[in-house]
Design an enzyme around this catalytic site. Structure first.
Site, PDB file in Angstrom:
ATOM      1  N   HIS A 124     -19.345 -55.742  36.105  1.00  0.00           N
ATOM      2  CA  HIS A 124     -18.246 -54.833  36.454  1.00  0.00           C
ATOM      3  C   HIS A 124     -18.076 -54.795  37.964  1.00  0.00           C
ATOM      4  CE1 HIS A 124     -20.274 -51.020  37.840  1.00  0.00           C
ATOM      5  NE2 HIS A 124     -21.261 -51.389  37.025  1.00  0.00           N
ATOM      6  N   ASP A 136     -24.639 -51.146  42.606  1.00  0.00           N
ATOM      7  CA  ASP A 136     -23.944 -50.821  41.358  1.00  0.00           C
ATOM      8  C   ASP A 136     -22.429 -50.861  41.563  1.00  0.00           C
ATOM      9  OD1 ASP A 136     -23.358 -49.984  38.798  1.00  0.00           O
ATOM     10  OD2 ASP A 136     -23.895 -47.895  39.156  1.00  0.00           O
ATOM     11  N   GLU A 170     -15.630 -49.720  34.325  1.00  0.00           N
ATOM     12  CA  GLU A 170     -16.907 -49.598  33.606  1.00  0.00           C
ATOM     13  C   GLU A 170     -17.513 -48.225  33.792  1.00  0.00           C
ATOM     14  OE1 GLU A 170     -21.395 -49.933  33.291  1.00  0.00           O
ATOM     15  OE2 GLU A 170     -20.112 -49.250  34.920  1.00  0.00           O
ATOM     16  N   GLU A 171     -17.389 -47.698  35.006  1.00  0.00           N
ATOM     17  CA  GLU A 171     -18.055 -46.437  35.327  1.00  0.00           C
ATOM     18  C   GLU A 171     -17.498 -45.248  34.544  1.00  0.00           C
ATOM     19  OE1 GLU A 171     -20.721 -46.249  36.774  1.00  0.00           O
ATOM     20  OE2 GLU A 171     -20.911 -47.820  38.293  1.00  0.00           O
ATOM     21  N   ASP A 199     -25.665 -56.190  35.814  1.00  0.00           N
ATOM     22  CA  ASP A 199     -25.319 -54.860  36.303  1.00  0.00           C
ATOM     23  C   ASP A 199     -26.525 -54.274  37.025  1.00  0.00           C
ATOM     24  OD1 ASP A 199     -24.275 -52.371  36.775  1.00  0.00           O
ATOM     25  OD2 ASP A 199     -23.798 -51.923  34.680  1.00  0.00           O
ATOM     26  N   HIS A 286     -25.400 -44.265  42.309  1.00  0.00           N
ATOM     27  CA  HIS A 286     -24.191 -43.441  42.285  1.00  0.00           C
ATOM     28  C   HIS A 286     -24.116 -42.494  43.486  1.00  0.00           C
ATOM     29  CE1 HIS A 286     -23.001 -43.938  37.753  1.00  0.00           C
ATOM     30  NE2 HIS A 286     -23.106 -45.087  38.399  1.00  0.00           N
TER      31      HIS A 286
END
Length: 325
Positions: A124, A136, A170-171, A199, A286
Site C-alpha cells: 500500500h 508504514d 489501505e489505512e 507492509d 502511525h
C-alpha cells in the site's frame, strides 16, 4: 498497515488439499540456477525512493493519506519511474468502498511471460494523516518499486507474468485492494497464482515475519530468509490487517514479508534477532516520527533482496517454479 478492526470475515483456505499435492516443482538443479541469478537490490536506491516519498509528504501537510495530494504525488512518482522503465501502467479508480476522494490504485505489469500464470506483488502506498508513513508503508512501496526497476533493467527471459500493485486507502480498511480483488472477473482471478504483500519491512526494532509461513506460496520467501539464518516467524500481528487479506478472501494463495508494527518484541525474539525486548517493533507506528530516520536499513535490504528472489523464483525463465496452486 491498517489498525486492527473488529469485523470478522470467513477465512478462505490458502491451498486446498488437492492443490497442495499437485504442485510439481521441476528438478532442484535448474531451480537453484535461477535462484542464484536473482539480483542484489541496491539498498541505497530503495532509500532514495524513501527520501522522495518523505519529501512529498513534507510538501503536503506532512502526510501521504489516500485522500490528499501527498498520495497523488506519490502515485505520480512511482508511475513515472515505471513508465520510463517500460512497464504497462494503469491507474484504477476505486469506484466503491473507498474513502471519498481517495486516489487510485496503481497497477504495473511487465509485458513478458505467460499471461495465464500471473504472480502478483503489492504494497500500500498511502499513509495515515499523522505522519509521512515511511516505514508504514513507504518501505514496502519503495522496495517493490526498485525490484520492478531491476527487473526491467535486467530484462530476463520470463516464464510467467509479473504484476506489481501499489494500493490506495489501505489505512482506512484495505479498501483499494479489496476493490481490485472483488472487481476481478473469474477468468482473471484464476490466472493469479499467488499474491505477495509487503507492509512495514524496515521496522527499527523489527523481527522477520512471513505471512502464512508454512503455505506453499511462502516457500521462496522463507527459503531466502532461511539462507540468511534469520529463522523467520509467522506474522501473527499482521493477520487480516493488510492487503494480502483481500486476496486471501477470494481464494488466491498469499504470502509476504513484514518486520512488525506496534506489538512488542519478546525476549526470545530479541535474543534471536537483536533489538530491545519489551519495545514496539516500530516505535513510530502511525506517528509523526515515521520518517526516513525510522528505518532499519539491514531489515529493509534483506526484505528487498527476498522480494527479488521470489520474483525470479516464481517467474523468470530457466528454472523450477514452485507453484502456489
Amino acid at each position: 498497515m491498517a489498525l486492527a478492526v473488529t469485523t470478522v470475515f470467513a477465512v478462505v483456505p490458502l491451498t486446498s488439499p488437492a492443490s497442495a499435492t499437485t504442485a510439481q516443482p521441476r528438478p532442484a538443479a535448474t531451480d537453484s540456477a535461477r535462484s542464484a541469478a536473482a539480483p542484489d537490490v541496491d539498498i541505497s536506491r530503495v532509500q532514495g525512493h524513501l527520501t522522495q516519498l518523505n519529501q512529498i509528504a513534507q510538501s503536503n501537510g506532512g502526510n501521504r493519506r489516500a485522500t490528499g495530494n501527498g498520495y497523488r504525488q506519490s502515485v505520480a512518482y512511482v508511475k513515472g519511474k515505471l513508465q520510463a522503465a517500460g512497464f504497462t501502467v494503469t491507474e484504477q479508480t476505486c469506484a466503491s468502498g473507498c474513502t471519498p476522494g481517495a486516489g487510485p490504485n496503481l497497477i504495473a505489469e511487465w509485458p513478458k511471460g505467460d499471461t495465464s500464470r500471473v504472480y502478483m506483488f503489492g504494497a500500500h502506498l498511502d499513509g495515515v494523516s499523522a505522519g509521512p508513513g515511511i516505514n508504514d508503508n513507504g518501505s514496502g512501496s519503495a522496495a517493490l518499486l526498485e525490484t520492478a526497476l531491476v527487473l526491467a533493467q535486467q530484462n530476463p527471459a520470463m516464464l510467467n507474468r509479473v504484476r506489481f500493485a501499489w494500493w490506495t486507502d489501505e489505512e482506512q480498511g484495505l479498501n483499494g485492494s479489496r476493490y481490485y480483488a472483488n472487481s476481478l472477473p473469474s477468468t482473471e482471478r484464476s490466472k493469479i497464482k499467488a499474491y505477495y504483500n509487503f507492509d512495514m519491512i524496515g521496522s527499527v526494532n523489527g523481527g522477520y515475519f512471513i505471512n502464512n509461513l508454512n503455505s506453499t506460496a511462502s516457500v521462496p520467501m522463507k527459503a531466502y530468509w532461511d539462507s540468511l539464518g534469520l529463522r523467520p516467524q509467522e506474522n501473527i500481528e499482521g493477520q487480516g490487517r493488510s492487503d494480502d487479506y483481500s486476496f486471501q478472501r477470494i481464494g488466491i494463495p498469499t504470502s509476504g514479508y513484514a518486520t512488525g508494527a506496534s506489538a512488542r518484541k519478546t525476549s526470545t525474539e530479541a535474543a534471536k534477532w537483536g533489538g530491545t525486548a519489551g519495545r514496539a517493533y516500530d516505535p513510530c507506528y502511525h506517528s509523526s516520527c515515521d520518517t526516513t530516520s525510522n528505518i532499519n536499513a539491514t531489515a529493509l535490504n534483506r526484505s528487498a533482496d527476498g522480494i527479488a528472489y521470489t520474483v525470479w523464483h516464481t517467474s523468470v525463465s530457466g528454472g523450477a517454479v514452485t507453484s502456489a496452486r
